[in-house]
Design a protein around this motif. Structure first.
Motif, PDB file in Angstrom:
ATOM      1  N   SER A   1      26.203  73.559 100.718  1.00 62.70           N
ATOM      2  CA  SER A   1      27.529  74.017 100.317  1.00 62.70           C
ATOM      3  C   SER A   1      27.913  75.306 101.046  1.00 62.70           C
ATOM      4  O   SER A   1      29.086  75.541 101.304  1.00 62.70           O
ATOM      5  CB  SER A   1      27.603  74.183  98.800  1.00 62.70           C
ATOM      6  N   LEU A   2      26.920  76.149 101.381  1.00 68.79           N
ATOM      7  CA  LEU A   2      27.229  77.364 102.139  1.00 68.79           C
ATOM      8  C   LEU A   2      27.789  77.028 103.519  1.00 68.79           C
ATOM      9  O   LEU A   2      28.720  77.682 103.993  1.00 68.79           O
ATOM     10  CB  LEU A   2      25.983  78.235 102.289  1.00 68.79           C
ATOM     11  N   ILE A   3      27.233  76.016 104.153  1.00 72.58           N
ATOM     12  CA  ILE A   3      27.726  75.620 105.477  1.00 72.58           C
ATOM     13  C   ILE A   3      29.118  75.016 105.349  1.00 72.58           C
ATOM     14  O   ILE A   3      29.993  75.293 106.172  1.00 72.58           O
ATOM     15  CB  ILE A   3      26.736  74.651 106.153  1.00 72.58           C
ATOM     16  N   ILE A  87      26.665  86.319 104.019  1.00 72.67           N
ATOM     17  CA  ILE A  87      25.637  85.695 103.182  1.00 72.67           C
ATOM     18  C   ILE A  87      24.416  85.420 104.053  1.00 72.67           C
ATOM     19  O   ILE A  87      24.535  84.868 105.147  1.00 72.67           O
ATOM     20  CB  ILE A  87      26.138  84.378 102.557  1.00 72.67           C
ATOM     21  N   ALA A  88      23.248  85.794 103.556  1.00 67.34           N
ATOM     22  CA  ALA A  88      21.996  85.545 104.269  1.00 67.34           C
ATOM     23  C   ALA A  88      21.065  84.724 103.390  1.00 67.34           C
ATOM     24  O   ALA A  88      21.028  84.906 102.173  1.00 67.34           O
ATOM     25  CB  ALA A  88      21.325  86.865 104.643  1.00 67.34           C
ATOM     26  N   TRP A  89      20.338  83.856 104.029  1.00 69.70           N
ATOM     27  CA  TRP A  89      19.389  82.960 103.366  1.00 69.70           C
ATOM     28  C   TRP A  89      18.061  83.203 104.059  1.00 69.70           C
ATOM     29  O   TRP A  89      17.955  83.001 105.272  1.00 69.70           O
ATOM     30  CB  TRP A  89      19.919  81.565 103.614  1.00 69.70           C
ATOM     31  N   VAL A 108      15.647  83.228  99.175  1.00 64.68           N
ATOM     32  CA  VAL A 108      16.422  84.302  98.566  1.00 64.68           C
ATOM     33  C   VAL A 108      17.787  84.331  99.250  1.00 64.68           C
ATOM     34  O   VAL A 108      17.872  84.301 100.479  1.00 64.68           O
ATOM     35  CB  VAL A 108      15.713  85.673  98.741  1.00 64.68           C
ATOM     36  N   LEU A 109      18.829  84.365  98.456  1.00 66.71           N
ATOM     37  CA  LEU A 109      20.182  84.513  98.979  1.00 66.71           C
ATOM     38  C   LEU A 109      20.616  85.961  98.828  1.00 66.71           C
ATOM     39  O   LEU A 109      20.469  86.551  97.760  1.00 66.71           O
ATOM     40  CB  LEU A 109      21.170  83.628  98.214  1.00 66.71           C
ATOM     41  N   PHE A 110      21.130  86.515  99.911  1.00 69.33           N
ATOM     42  CA  PHE A 110      21.671  87.873  99.892  1.00 69.33           C
ATOM     43  C   PHE A 110      23.163  87.786 100.160  1.00 69.33           C
ATOM     44  O   PHE A 110      23.584  87.207 101.156  1.00 69.33           O
ATOM     45  CB  PHE A 110      21.037  88.731 101.001  1.00 69.33           C
ATOM     46  N   TYR A 111      23.938  88.353  99.290  1.00 69.64           N
ATOM     47  CA  TYR A 111      25.374  88.485  99.511  1.00 69.64           C
ATOM     48  C   TYR A 111      25.590  89.936  99.926  1.00 69.64           C
ATOM     49  O   TYR A 111      26.049  90.753  99.144  1.00 69.64           O
ATOM     50  CB  TYR A 111      26.141  88.139  98.225  1.00 69.64           C
ATOM     51  N   CYS A 116      22.895  90.959 106.459  1.00 67.76           N
ATOM     52  CA  CYS A 116      23.377  90.041 107.495  1.00 67.76           C
ATOM     53  C   CYS A 116      23.418  90.716 108.858  1.00 67.76           C
ATOM     54  O   CYS A 116      23.065  90.100 109.870  1.00 67.76           O
ATOM     55  CB  CYS A 116      24.759  89.498 107.130  1.00 67.76           C
ATOM     56  N   ALA A 117      23.824  91.959 108.905  1.00 71.98           N
ATOM     57  CA  ALA A 117      23.873  92.694 110.175  1.00 71.98           C
ATOM     58  C   ALA A 117      22.471  92.857 110.755  1.00 71.98           C
ATOM     59  O   ALA A 117      22.274  92.735 111.973  1.00 71.98           O
ATOM     60  CB  ALA A 117      24.536  94.057 109.975  1.00 71.98           C
ATOM     61  N   SER A 118      21.496  93.122 109.905  1.00 71.18           N
ATOM     62  CA  SER A 118      20.116  93.242 110.365  1.00 71.18           C
ATOM     63  C   SER A 118      19.618  91.914 110.937  1.00 71.18           C
ATOM     64  O   SER A 118      18.995  91.876 111.998  1.00 71.18           O
ATOM     65  CB  SER A 118      19.232  93.700 109.203  1.00 71.18           C
ATOM     66  N   LEU A 119      19.884  90.830 110.233  1.00 70.06           N
ATOM     67  CA  LEU A 119      19.504  89.510 110.744  1.00 70.06           C
ATOM     68  C   LEU A 119      20.270  89.163 112.012  1.00 70.06           C
ATOM     69  O   LEU A 119      19.713  88.541 112.923  1.00 70.06           O
ATOM     70  CB  LEU A 119      19.738  88.439 109.683  1.00 70.06           C
TER      71      LEU A 119
END
Length: 159
Positions: A1-3, A87-89, A108-111, A116-119
């Protein structure tokens, strides 16, 4: 659903990506909506059948506009996704049937835009140091390799 909800950018970094029909459709329709979809996968293989099955999806993905980067500096075992830089997964789960249905994987989901910038910095490094697949060049691989990939794909529900 995120995609399915993504509007700008999806970057998936995954060592074992054997998509089911729902994930394949989500990736393809995201591109049709104008979302930039990039997969970062390993160049090296450590699980031959999984690697061949994964490669069997590349033609479909490339022809739909998904970009695929094969990272080979070291074995890629990172498992993370960023969606629209918001959003990061991150977790132990691969994008395959075994991880979804059989293994006790955790995600783990990060909002969080900072996470996200780090990833995104890591993803940029993978893209810089990796090899982007060219659809025309990819389609020219030997027929025996394509047959091996498609045979492995038949086993993908078990992988």
């Amino acid at each position: 659903s995120l995609i399915h909800a993504a509007t700008r950018r999806v970057v998936i970094t995954m060592p074992y990506l054997v998509p089911d029909e729902a994930l394949l459709q989500a990736l393809q329709t995201a591109v049709l909506r104008g979302t930039d979809v990039t997969l970062v996968v390993p160049l090296q293989m450590d699980q031959i059948l999984v690697h061949l099955a994964q490669r069997s999806y590349y033609d479909e993905l490339l022809s739909s506009g998904v970009r695929i980067c094969r990272y080979g500096r070291r074995f890629l075992h990172a498992k993370h996704v960023t969606i629209d830089d918001q959003i990061a997964w991150i977790g132990s789960s691969n994008l395959d049937v075994r991880s979804f249905a059989l293994n006790a994987e955790i995600v783990v989901l990060f909002y969080d835009a900072i996470v996200c910038a780090s990833l995104a910095r890591e993803q940029a490094r993978y893209l810089r140091d990796g090899q982007m697949l060219d659809p025309a060049g990819w389609s020219q691989r030997p027929a025996v390799v394509k047959v091996a990939e498609n045979l492995a794909r038949l086993l993908s529900p078990l992988l």
